[in-house]
Each structure stands twice: as C-alpha cells, then as structure tokens.
Design an enzyme around this catalytic site. Structure first.
Site, PDB file in Angstrom:
ATOM      1  N   CYS A   1      41.030  25.190  27.173  1.00 16.89           N
ATOM      2  CA  CYS A   1      39.591  25.377  27.253  1.00 16.89           C
ATOM      3  C   CYS A   1      38.899  24.081  27.622  1.00 16.89           C
ATOM      4  O   CYS A   1      39.509  23.094  27.961  1.00 16.89           O
ATOM      5  CB  CYS A   1      39.054  25.856  25.911  1.00 16.89           C
TER       6      CYS A   1
ATOM      7  N   ARG B   1      36.201  28.978  26.764  1.00 15.72           N
ATOM      8  CA  ARG B   1      37.539  29.456  26.427  1.00 15.72           C
ATOM      9  C   ARG B   1      38.242  30.163  27.574  1.00 15.72           C
ATOM     10  O   ARG B   1      37.655  30.959  28.305  1.00 15.72           O
ATOM     11  CB  ARG B   1      37.464  30.416  25.244  1.00 15.72           C
ATOM     12  N   LEU B   2      39.537  29.840  27.710  1.00 13.82           N
ATOM     13  CA  LEU B   2      40.462  30.575  28.566  1.00 13.82           C
ATOM     14  C   LEU B   2      41.406  31.340  27.651  1.00 13.82           C
ATOM     15  O   LEU B   2      42.129  30.752  26.851  1.00 13.82           O
ATOM     16  CB  LEU B   2      41.275  29.606  29.445  1.00 13.82           C
TER      17      LEU B   2
ATOM     18  N   VAL C   1      44.501  33.077  26.279  1.00 12.93           N
ATOM     19  CA  VAL C   1      45.945  33.007  26.495  1.00 12.93           C
ATOM     20  C   VAL C   1      46.674  34.013  25.614  1.00 12.93           C
ATOM     21  O   VAL C   1      47.576  34.706  26.064  1.00 12.93           O
ATOM     22  CB  VAL C   1      46.461  31.570  26.242  1.00 12.93           C
TER      23      VAL C   1
ATOM     24  N   GLY D   1      43.741  22.933  23.470  1.00 19.54           N
ATOM     25  CA  GLY D   1      45.139  22.564  23.346  1.00 19.54           C
ATOM     26  C   GLY D   1      46.052  23.696  22.972  1.00 19.54           C
ATOM     27  O   GLY D   1      45.688  24.872  23.046  1.00 19.54           O
ATOM     28  N   GLU D   2      47.227  23.308  22.562  1.00 25.16           N
ATOM     29  CA  GLU D   2      48.296  24.252  22.271  1.00 25.16           C
ATOM     30  C   GLU D   2      49.224  23.604  21.252  1.00 25.16           C
ATOM     31  O   GLU D   2      49.802  22.543  21.515  1.00 25.16           O
ATOM     32  CB  GLU D   2      49.074  24.525  23.557  1.00 25.16           C
TER      33      GLU D   2
ATOM     34  N   ASP E   1      46.053  28.990  16.055  1.00 29.09           N
ATOM     35  CA  ASP E   1      46.435  27.614  15.773  1.00 29.09           C
ATOM     36  C   ASP E   1      45.195  26.748  15.587  1.00 29.09           C
ATOM     37  O   ASP E   1      45.258  25.667  15.009  1.00 29.09           O
ATOM     38  CB  ASP E   1      47.369  27.050  16.850  1.00 29.09           C
TER      39      ASP E   1
END
Length: 625
Positions: A14, A62-63, A65, A90-91, A114
């Site tokens: 994002c 936001r994207l 996923v 992030g991830e 997360d």
C-alpha cells in the site's frame, strides 16, 4: 472520509502518509492529508481511509492481496488508557508464529491481519518488536496519550519510507510525491542534491531524499518523534563471525533457507506469478514456486519475461551481457511446466515511459532499465497482483564482475560507478567547482567505516567483505528502489525472496572461497540449486536485466536530448555544460567512455538519464537553491 472494510491476512502492499505537529492543532487540515494520500493511489488503488486527531493525521491507500473480513487501516487499538494507531505498508512472513506468542501473553485478535499482529507486537514489546519480525515493511504508529510517533523500515530496505521535519511538523510518506503534496515542503534542489544526481545517481546516499529537507529512514532503522525531538537509530546490523559449517552443510543450508523464503512468500488470495529471465536467480525462484504450486494443487505457475522488438537482430555479446535470454526462458518454461508470457516492448513505448518512470520514482532513475520495468509490470498486472522476483542474489552471493575482477575490486571507489571525473565534466560552469569527487569519496569511505569487521579475515577476505557491504548498502538498494516504484506504480506487489534477512545473515559469513566455488560467480548458489534446476541454467554465465540493443532507441534518445538542449527554457540547461552534452550526442555516447552506472547504463542510457533529469525538473517544478 473513505471507508474500508478489508484487512488482509498476510499484509498490505500500500501507500502510507502522515503529518504530526506536537505544538499546533491540525485536525482541521484533513484536506491536506487527503491530498497527500491521493498521490499514492497507484500503490493502493482499492481503498483508502484517514485517521485524524489534534496532533496527528494519518492516511492509508490499500492494494488488496488477501481478503478475509477484518478491520481497516488506519487501525487503532486501545490498551488501558492508551490508544495506538498504525498505518503500514508491507508483508510479514512470520505472522502466525508472532501471533501465537501474543496469544500466549493474553492478547485477543479482532482480525487475522498481520497489521494487527504488528500493532500488538509494538504494544507488547515496544522497540523490541522489530527483532521479532521477518518481512518487508514500512510503518508508523501514533500514541495519542504520549504524543509520540514511532516509524520503522525493514532490515534491507525493500519498502520505502520518507520523512521531513520542518518547524515542528513531522511529515512522512511511502513516496516523495506525497510529502511534496504538503505545502510545507517546497521542491528545492541544493548543491548537495546536484552532487547526488551527477556524482552518485541513480544511486542515493542512505537517508537521502535528494530534495531539500526530505530524508529517508535508512534500512534497518527506526525513528521516534516526541516532545524531546527526533531519535533515529539502527536496530539491526550484520554480524561478522566465523563460519563453522563445512561446504556440504553450507550448500544444504543455503538451499533450505532459499526454499523456505520462496514458499513463505507465496501466500496470497490473489494471483501470484514469477518473473523469469532464464538466469540462475529468477529460474531458482520460479522452479521452487512451480513445485509448491503443484504440491498444493494450484496448477501451473504463471511466469513472465521481457524483451524488445527486433532485439535478437541487434544483440551483441559483451563482458556484462554474454548471451540473450530467450532460449533459456523456453528451456525453463518446459522444465517447470509454467504458463509463460513473453512481453515485448518497442522503442516508442520505452521513450514515452521515461516520463512515467520519473513520476513513479519521483527522481531520475535507471533510464530505460526503469521504463522497461514499468511497462513490464503494467502488463503483468493485467493478470496478476503479486509477483516474485530474483533481485539481491548477486549482491549476497557475489554475482557481479566487481567481485572477481582485480581492477574493480581494488578501484578505491564504488566499483559500479567509476566515471566520477567524467560525470563532473558534464556540469555547467556554475556547478563545476562543486567538490563532487570529494563528496563521492566521503560517502565511499564512510560506508567502509561501517563494515562489520572480523579479525580473522585476511587482507583479501576483508576487502571482499567490504565489496559485499558496499553492494548491500548501495547497489542493491538502488535496484530495490527501482523494483518497488516501477511495480507499485502499477498496483503490482513484487516480493524478493533473496532479500530474506535470515538468508542474508547466514550467507554474510560464508567465506569467499565457498561462495566462489569452482571459481565461478555465485558458485555456491549454483551448487545449492543442482537438484532444482537443469544443468544448462546452472552453468549459464550471469546475464543482467535485459536492455534494448535496437539502434532506433539510440536514435530516439539522441533526438529527444538534442531537442531539450536547444530549447532555452529547458531546466536541464541550468545544470549541464551544453557543449559536453552535444559531444556525447554526436558521438553516440562514445565520448563518455565509461559506463555511467553498473553494467547497463552506457551511452544511450546516459542520454536517457539526462532526459529524465529534465523531465523531473519540469514536472516537479524544481527550484535551484
């Protein structure tokens, strides 16, 4: 205010932005925070929202996923009398293990995201939460009661985070354009910025945003902002120590760590693909991903490669680019059974996309190496939202010529950028007296002072350790910046398994004699992949990201740069020596005898870089100090 009903399970690719002022009430400045996050729409095209309080405004794009129901961002949790609000890009790849630890400490979760795991980690461990995370991230957490802003960036700098601290205003954002959307920060280029553009560019010094007052939180750093001021501190550093595993154990451990990193980064509820050039790095990731797809019953992996119109007709082997990709891609496609997509780009598209690449990067970049990646990601996004890519393997395993060529190893400057005097000669008389050679050398020497030393190293081993460190802190960051901006400008999330810090920490201390197994670049990695890849790929000499060899590209950049320097209103003319640039154009770039940067940026790319500087100065209305 935008409403969001989604909270991803394994992360947000994002855009984030914020504005904190501890002295004034800024709650009514919501139009500005909205303007800031609107510049990040491409990073997060699916939804947006804001958080507003007297002293802090936060915004999030936001994207999507992964898509279970949950809370939105900005996300707020209250513990006792203290409320915490996070915006996060992030991830996390170890979400579940951290969640279990927090559950054991009595925390309850309202979602499976997360984001919530990260927020509660900070609430529980404070600054120590960073030691618990494996992933890529840039985030900010606001503590309303303490009037304190905490920001942090992942260890290797995969995700970006810029900031500006001006007159009691702390601004931050995923990209420079969002900070410039706030009128507090004018787009000013100082003499130091000029030296960065021409002395270091397209690289940037760690922490630099080029534009006056704009900084970047360096990789592996956090920033704490409160009434006591700004505290910027490094929270992670590589540790140099003896490597005690024998060769076979090392080979197996490298394989285990890489496979684990790839498999952890495949988690997604939207289509996942892999970039596949037919080189060792992308082939390894594609092979592991394809095998995991089959094991999980997900069918064939989609893979993608880029090429250029008529490139095979004009390709000429060189030391840096020994062969073309196409035959190796076809071999890998058949070997792993992927559904492969060849994406071809032509010269007019490449030239036009120089503009798009500048807008994505907020700065001049790697010329057509950027614009081609921008166009590539745009095509990939048509069918996928998440992609895996092979960046960082060369930096951690030793794949570049400057790891093996004595003249480059001992060059006493950044080995990928040795034309400092020639670079300076391009500047106009107004800037020709800038101490650019000294400026670049200071950055080089200061980086060497930071290298984690190991007293057991020989002189030669110590120098190779320096080369690895220089690559991690400079060259690799430049490529990661490029990958993030060009992909996220198209709403495509790209993951880089070789940048997993568990893998990087292990490989850092492996001696060069093992990494250079059988006197081959990335020899250790090749050995580790022997039962994963066919021998033709294992034995293929390293070939970098493909660039166009079509003479129409050279002709096009010459024409465009000629037009720029003949236009008296061109901002580029304020910086460059027009006669020198004319000479570069007339000699097809050959008068600038050395590569501008790395292996790929030679004459045509130098001209394209100058075109990008002009585009940048026009579009961002850059003022010279």
């Amino acid at each position: 205010m935008g409403k969001t009903n989604y909270q991803g399970d394994e992360g947000f690719m994002c855009g984030i932005a914020g504005w904190t002022n501890l002295k004034e009430n800024i709650i009514n400045r919501d139009s500005i925070i909205r303007k800031m996050i609107s510049t990040l729409t491409s990073r997060g095209p699916d939804a947006w929202d804001t958080y507003m309080s007297n002293n802090c405004l936060l915004g999030h794009r936001r994207l999507i996923v992964v898509d279970p129901e949950g809370g939105g961002q900005p996300m707020t949790r209250k513990i006792g009398d203290i409320s915490y609000t996070i915006v996060y890009n992030g991830e996390l790849y170890n979400t579940e293990s951290v969640r279990k630890r927090l559950l054991g400490k009595g925390y309850n979760f309202k979602s499976y995201s997360d984001t919530e795991v990260l927020l509660l980690s900070y609430i529980e461990w404070g600054l120590g939460c960073l030691d618990k995370l494996n992933g890529i991230f840039a985030f900010a957490i606001w503590n309303t009661q303490k009037k304190e802003l905490f920001m942090a960036r992942d260890r290797l700098g995969v995700k970006p985070l810029f900031y500006a601290n001006i007159n009691n205003n702390m601004l931050f954002a995923s990209e420079i354009k969002a900070i410039l959307a706030n009128p507090i920060v004018p787009p000013v280029l100082t003499n130091e910025g000029v030296m960065e553009l021409f002395g270091l560019g397209p690289a940037r010094a760690l922490g630099s945003g080029i534009i006056k007052d704009i900084r970047e939180i360096p990789p592996a750093h956090y920033l704490l902002y409160n009434e006591e001021g700004v505290k910027l501190k490094q929270y992670w550093q590589l540790e140099s120590k003896p490597h005690t595993d024998d060769f076979n154990t090392t080979v197996n451990r490298v394989k285990e760590l890489l496979v684990d990193a790839v498999e952890r980064q495949l988690i997604s509820d939207v289509p996942v693909c892999a970039f596949l050039s037919g080189g060792l790095d992308s082939s390894a990731i594609s092979a592991v991903a394809a095998q995991k797809f089959k094991e999980d019953g997900k069918g064939s992996l989609n893979t993608y490669s880029i090429d250029y119109t008529d490139n095979n007709n004009y390709f000429k082997p060189s030391m840096f680019q020994p062969d073309a990709d196409s035959s190796y891609i076809k071999l890998m496609r058949e070997f792993i059974g992927s559904n492969h997509h060849f994406i071809t780009t032509d010269t007019p598209q490449l030239i036009k996309a120089l503009y798009e690449a500048v807008k994505a990067n907020d700065l001049p970049g790697m010329a057509d190496v950027d614009s081609s990646l921008y166009l590539f990601c745009k095509e990939v996004k048509e069918k996928s939202t998440v992609a895996l890519s092979g960046e960082c393997a060369d930096e951690i395993f030793g794949g570049y010529p400057w790891f093996t060529r004595e003249d480059l190893i001992n060059s006493n400057t950044f080995p990928w950028s040795q034309a400092i005097k020639e670079r300076k000669a391009i500047l106009s008389s107004d800037y020709s007296k800038l101490p650019m050679v000294e400026y670049v050398n200071n950055h080089y020497q200061n980086t060497l002072k930071e290298v984690p030393r190991y007293e057991g190293d020989t002189i030669a081993e110590a120098r190779i350790r320096e080369i690895f460190y220089l690559n991690l802190k400079w060259f690799m960051i430049t490529l990661l910046n490029r990958k993030d901006r060009m992909s996220m400008a198209n709403g495509l999330e790209v993951r880089v398994p070789f940048a997993d810090h568990w893998l990087v920490e292990y490989v850092w201390n492996i001696p060069w004699s093992m990494k250079y197994h059988e006197n081959r670049e990335k020899g250790l990695l090749r050995k580790a992949l022997e039962d994963i890849l066919p021998p033709e790929i294992i034995n293929r000499k390293k070939s970098p990201y493909p660039k166009t060899h079509n003479p129409s590209y050279l002709k096009a950049v010459k024409n465009q740069l000629s037009t720029i320097i003949e236009n008296k209103k061109s901002p580029l003319l304020q910086l460059i020596n027009k006669d020198k640039i004319k000479d570069i154009i007339e000699t097809d770039g050959k008068s600038f005898s050395k590569p501008w940067f790395g292996q790929l940026m030679t004459g045509p790319q130098l001209m394209a870089y100058l075109i990008q500087i002009d585009i940048w100065m026009r579009e961002y209305k850059i003022k010279l100090q």
